[in-house]
Design a protein around this motif. Structure first.
Motif, PDB file in Angstrom:
ATOM      1  N   LYS A 126      40.185  -0.037  -2.909  1.00 30.26           N
ATOM      2  CA  LYS A 126      40.002  -1.355  -3.526  1.00 30.26           C
ATOM      3  C   LYS A 126      38.849  -2.127  -2.875  1.00 30.26           C
ATOM      4  CE  LYS A 126      44.767  -1.932  -5.143  1.00 30.26           C
ATOM      5  NZ  LYS A 126      44.675  -0.789  -5.962  1.00 30.26           N
ATOM      6  N   LYS A 127      37.728  -1.429  -2.711  1.00 28.62           N
ATOM      7  CA  LYS A 127      36.548  -2.081  -2.148  1.00 28.62           C
ATOM      8  C   LYS A 127      35.285  -1.358  -2.599  1.00 28.62           C
ATOM      9  CE  LYS A 127      36.096   0.236   2.314  1.00 28.62           C
ATOM     10  NZ  LYS A 127      35.925   0.025   3.745  1.00 28.62           N
ATOM     11  N   TRP A 128      34.172  -2.083  -2.512  1.00 29.58           N
ATOM     12  CA  TRP A 128      32.865  -1.510  -2.810  1.00 29.58           C
ATOM     13  C   TRP A 128      32.408  -0.741  -1.582  1.00 29.58           C
ATOM     14  CZ3 TRP A 128      30.867  -1.580  -7.583  1.00 29.58           C
ATOM     15  CH2 TRP A 128      31.431  -2.468  -8.495  1.00 29.58           C
ATOM     16  N   THR A 129      32.009   0.509  -1.804  1.00 31.03           N
ATOM     17  CA  THR A 129      31.610   1.402  -0.724  1.00 31.03           C
ATOM     18  C   THR A 129      30.153   1.796  -0.914  1.00 31.03           C
ATOM     19  OG1 THR A 129      33.865   2.283  -0.661  1.00 31.03           O
ATOM     20  CG2 THR A 129      32.165   3.596   0.397  1.00 31.03           C
ATOM     21  N   GLU A 130      29.365   1.714   0.149  1.00 28.80           N
ATOM     22  CA  GLU A 130      27.967   2.126   0.037  1.00 28.80           C
ATOM     23  C   GLU A 130      27.903   3.632  -0.209  1.00 28.80           C
ATOM     24  OE1 GLU A 130      23.708   2.228   2.411  1.00 28.80           O
ATOM     25  OE2 GLU A 130      25.430   1.291   3.395  1.00 28.80           O
ATOM     26  N   ILE A 131      27.183   4.018  -1.250  1.00 22.60           N
ATOM     27  CA  ILE A 131      27.062   5.436  -1.589  1.00 22.60           C
ATOM     28  C   ILE A 131      25.609   5.907  -1.597  1.00 22.60           C
ATOM     29  CG2 ILE A 131      29.258   5.625  -2.811  1.00 22.60           C
ATOM     30  CD1 ILE A 131      27.788   5.164  -5.438  1.00 22.60           C
ATOM     31  N   GLY A 132      24.686   5.010  -1.249  1.00 20.41           N
ATOM     32  CA  GLY A 132      23.303   5.459  -1.203  1.00 20.41           C
ATOM     33  C   GLY A 132      22.324   4.345  -0.928  1.00 20.41           C
ATOM     34  N   ASN A 133      21.075   4.759  -0.834  1.00 16.13           N
ATOM     35  CA  ASN A 133      19.975   3.854  -0.609  1.00 16.13           C
ATOM     36  C   ASN A 133      18.831   4.305  -1.502  1.00 16.13           C
ATOM     37  OD1 ASN A 133      18.152   2.009   0.708  1.00 16.13           O
ATOM     38  ND2 ASN A 133      19.463   2.154   2.514  1.00 16.13           N
ATOM     39  N   SER A 134      17.955   3.396  -1.856  1.00 15.25           N
ATOM     40  CA  SER A 134      16.914   3.769  -2.813  1.00 15.25           C
ATOM     41  C   SER A 134      15.742   2.806  -2.708  1.00 15.25           C
ATOM     42  CB  SER A 134      17.486   3.727  -4.236  1.00 15.25           C
ATOM     43  OG  SER A 134      17.898   2.399  -4.562  1.00 15.25           O
ATOM     44  N   GLY A 135      14.663   3.159  -3.377  1.00 13.96           N
ATOM     45  CA  GLY A 135      13.522   2.265  -3.406  1.00 13.96           C
ATOM     46  C   GLY A 135      12.301   2.908  -4.034  1.00 13.96           C
ATOM     47  N   MET A 136      11.224   2.137  -4.031  1.00 11.35           N
ATOM     48  CA  MET A 136       9.930   2.618  -4.518  1.00 11.35           C
ATOM     49  C   MET A 136       9.015   2.766  -3.317  1.00 11.35           C
ATOM     50  SD  MET A 136       9.526   0.399  -7.998  1.00 11.35           S
ATOM     51  CE  MET A 136       8.125   1.380  -8.524  1.00 11.35           C
ATOM     52  N   PHE A 137       8.425   3.944  -3.162  1.00 13.92           N
ATOM     53  CA  PHE A 137       7.567   4.182  -2.007  1.00 13.92           C
ATOM     54  C   PHE A 137       6.445   3.158  -1.943  1.00 13.92           C
ATOM     55  CE2 PHE A 137       9.454   8.440  -1.760  1.00 13.92           C
ATOM     56  CZ  PHE A 137       9.657   8.516  -0.387  1.00 13.92           C
ATOM     57  N   ARG A 138       6.204   2.662  -0.744  1.00  9.66           N
ATOM     58  CA  ARG A 138       5.184   1.635  -0.517  1.00  9.66           C
ATOM     59  C   ARG A 138       3.793   2.204  -0.772  1.00  9.66           C
ATOM     60  NH1 ARG A 138       7.248  -2.647   2.763  1.00  9.66           N
ATOM     61  NH2 ARG A 138       5.101  -3.125   3.293  1.00  9.66           N
ATOM     62  N   PRO A 139       2.865   1.381  -1.302  1.00  8.31           N
ATOM     63  CA  PRO A 139       1.497   1.853  -1.565  1.00  8.31           C
ATOM     64  C   PRO A 139       0.811   2.420  -0.323  1.00  8.31           C
ATOM     65  CG  PRO A 139       1.832  -0.336  -2.505  1.00  8.31           C
ATOM     66  CD  PRO A 139       3.061  -0.011  -1.710  1.00  8.31           C
ATOM     67  N   GLU A 140       1.058   1.828   0.839  1.00  5.08           N
ATOM     68  CA  GLU A 140       0.391   2.326   2.044  1.00  5.08           C
ATOM     69  C   GLU A 140       0.928   3.673   2.504  1.00  5.08           C
ATOM     70  OE1 GLU A 140       3.050  -1.080   3.700  1.00  5.08           O
ATOM     71  OE2 GLU A 140       2.068  -0.577   1.825  1.00  5.08           O
ATOM     72  N   MET A 141       2.071   4.076   1.964  1.00  2.00           N
ATOM     73  CA  MET A 141       2.578   5.424   2.239  1.00  2.00           C
ATOM     74  C   MET A 141       1.956   6.431   1.271  1.00  2.00           C
ATOM     75  SD  MET A 141       6.464   6.674   2.541  1.00  2.00           S
ATOM     76  CE  MET A 141       6.865   8.385   2.752  1.00  2.00           C
ATOM     77  N   LEU A 142       1.736   6.018   0.031  1.00  2.00           N
ATOM     78  CA  LEU A 142       1.219   6.925  -1.000  1.00  2.00           C
ATOM     79  C   LEU A 142      -0.294   7.093  -0.942  1.00  2.00           C
ATOM     80  CD1 LEU A 142       3.358   5.731  -4.028  1.00  2.00           C
ATOM     81  CD2 LEU A 142       3.785   7.672  -2.513  1.00  2.00           C
ATOM     82  N   ARG A 143      -1.013   6.024  -0.636  1.00  2.00           N
ATOM     83  CA  ARG A 143      -2.479   6.041  -0.687  1.00  2.00           C
ATOM     84  C   ARG A 143      -3.098   7.131   0.188  1.00  2.00           C
ATOM     85  NH1 ARG A 143      -3.510   0.788   0.313  1.00  2.00           N
ATOM     86  NH2 ARG A 143      -2.966   0.317  -1.820  1.00  2.00           N
TER      87      ARG A 143
END
Length: 194
Positions: A126-143
């Protein structure tokens, strides 16, 4: 650097960076695959990558925490992706395995911006449980990898064990993984047959 980032705001220490550490996430594998994608012959082609591997955390074990668990990692590299694409991908993934009660919460990750934690509702706990993390890769990582300017990368790292707890209404994660697992339960589990 270079995209408005203010960095980690601490003094980098080479000695600390060279210490051995058990892997806490699988993002290094994603980075390697993106570099290969950006540097292969021909024009950029959108791609999707997925991996499942074991990761380690300095956690106190309890009903929802393990010191080691499996991370389901995925990423999509394509032109003009958005946060909506990321949310839709995660919702679709969980819907296919029967988990429809999800929440997204803003978070900080050093390699993605925006970043979100993903929570699923556990009906037994009966609670919200963290099941993951997510995001969009930062431009300074991709460039530096050499990807085209308008290519965006959405990525996620999801727990394997916590969604399994929710799907099969298991109230203690230690019943799924570790030295206290009942072998009889393992052999009759709908997930795995011997």
């Amino acid at each position: 650097g270079g995209a408005g980032s203010i960095g980690y705001r601490y003094d980098f220490q080479k000695e600390e960076a060279y210490k051995n550490l058990l892997r806490t996430h699988t993002t290094a594998i994603s980075s390697q695959m993106l570099y290969k994608l950006a540097n292969r012959e021909g024009d950029f082609q959108p791609a999707r990558y997925f991996s499942i591997d074991r990761v380690f955390r300095n956690e106190t074990m309890d009903a929802t925490h393990l010191c080691e668990f499996h991370q389901v990692e995925g990423l999509v590299a394509d032109y003009d992706l958005s946060l909506g694409d990321l949310i839709g991908t995660i919702e679709t993934f969980f819907k296919k395995i029967g988990i429809t009660q999800l929440r997204f919460k803003p978070a900080f990750n050093p390699y993605t911006e925006p970043s979100m934690e993903v929570f699923g509702y556990h009906p037994i706990l009966k609670k919200w449980t963290e099941i993951g993390n997510s995001g969009m890769f930062r431009p300074e990582m991709l460039r530096p990898m050499g990807l085209p300017e308008n290519v965006r990368v959405i990525a996620w790292g999801l727990s394997l064990e916590r969604p399994t707890m929710i799907k099969y209404k298991i109230d203690n994660i230690r019943d799924l993984f570790g030295h206290k697992v009942e072998m009889a339960r393992t052999k009759t589990a709908p997930v795995c047959r011997f």
